[in-house]
Motif scaffolding. Sequence first.
Motif, PDB file in Angstrom:
ATOM      1  N   GLN A  16      11.709  87.709 113.413  1.00 16.77           N
ATOM      2  CA  GLN A  16      13.087  88.140 113.655  1.00 16.77           C
ATOM      3  C   GLN A  16      13.559  87.702 115.040  1.00 16.77           C
ATOM      4  N   THR A  17      12.671  87.796 116.021  1.00 18.14           N
ATOM      5  CA  THR A  17      13.022  87.368 117.374  1.00 18.14           C
ATOM      6  C   THR A  17      13.245  85.859 117.417  1.00 18.14           C
ATOM      7  N   VAL A  18      12.366  85.107 116.786  1.00 20.57           N
ATOM      8  CA  VAL A  18      12.523  83.649 116.740  1.00 20.57           C
ATOM      9  C   VAL A  18      13.824  83.285 116.024  1.00 20.57           C
ATOM     10  N   ALA A  19      14.163  84.003 114.961  1.00 20.29           N
ATOM     11  CA  ALA A  19      15.420  83.743 114.246  1.00 20.29           C
ATOM     12  C   ALA A  19      16.623  83.978 115.152  1.00 20.29           C
ATOM     13  N   LEU A  20      16.542  84.979 116.015  1.00 20.28           N
ATOM     14  CA  LEU A  20      17.626  85.225 116.971  1.00 20.28           C
ATOM     15  C   LEU A  20      17.729  84.083 117.983  1.00 20.28           C
ATOM     16  N   GLN A  40       6.390  84.793 128.930  1.00 22.64           N
ATOM     17  CA  GLN A  40       5.681  85.973 129.401  1.00 22.64           C
ATOM     18  C   GLN A  40       5.995  87.168 128.494  1.00 22.64           C
ATOM     19  N   VAL A  41       7.208  87.199 127.959  1.00 18.26           N
ATOM     20  CA  VAL A  41       7.587  88.278 127.034  1.00 18.26           C
ATOM     21  C   VAL A  41       6.647  88.275 125.826  1.00 18.26           C
ATOM     22  N   HIS A  54       7.382  98.514 119.595  1.00 19.85           N
ATOM     23  CA  HIS A  54       8.383  99.466 119.088  1.00 19.85           C
ATOM     24  C   HIS A  54       9.814  99.057 119.436  1.00 19.85           C
ATOM     25  N   TYR A  55       9.992  97.994 120.224  1.00 20.66           N
ATOM     26  CA  TYR A  55      11.327  97.500 120.523  1.00 20.66           C
ATOM     27  C   TYR A  55      11.897  96.755 119.319  1.00 20.66           C
ATOM     28  N   SER A  56      13.201  96.715 119.244  1.00 24.81           N
ATOM     29  CA  SER A  56      13.850  95.930 118.188  1.00 24.81           C
ATOM     30  C   SER A  56      13.729  94.451 118.527  1.00 24.81           C
ATOM     31  N   SER A  57      13.927  93.621 117.523  1.00 24.54           N
ATOM     32  CA  SER A  57      13.892  92.178 117.765  1.00 24.54           C
ATOM     33  C   SER A  57      15.010  91.768 118.728  1.00 24.54           C
ATOM     34  N   TYR A  61      14.473  89.808 122.121  1.00 26.95           N
ATOM     35  CA  TYR A  61      15.249  88.592 122.374  1.00 26.95           C
ATOM     36  C   TYR A  61      15.937  88.670 123.732  1.00 26.95           C
ATOM     37  N   MET A  62      16.572  89.793 124.028  1.00 26.01           N
ATOM     38  CA  MET A  62      17.282  89.941 125.300  1.00 26.01           C
ATOM     39  C   MET A  62      16.307  89.864 126.482  1.00 26.01           C
TER      40      MET A  62
END
Length: 78
Positions: A16-20, A40-41, A54-57, A61-62
């Motif tokens: 999901q993060t990569v998609a963002l 680093q993230v 537990h963070y959202s994608s 991303y942010m």
Amino acid sequence: MDEKFNSILSIALIPQTVALIVEKKGFDDITAINEFYQSQVYDLLSNEETKMWHYSSMTVYMMWKHEKETGEVVFPEE
């Protein structure tokens, strides 16, 4: 890595993060994956003890975007 933790990352959060990254930065999939995995993230995310799973994608991303722009990782206030 714990199997449940690994599943959360590999099935939901990382894709999901990569998609963002693809959507918002206009990168192709391979570039987005490489950019994220070299951050680093991502290193922090892949460490279960950080509890970043537990963070959202969008939050991840942010954090990634901020790291790319400033070189610093900033955790959201909770």
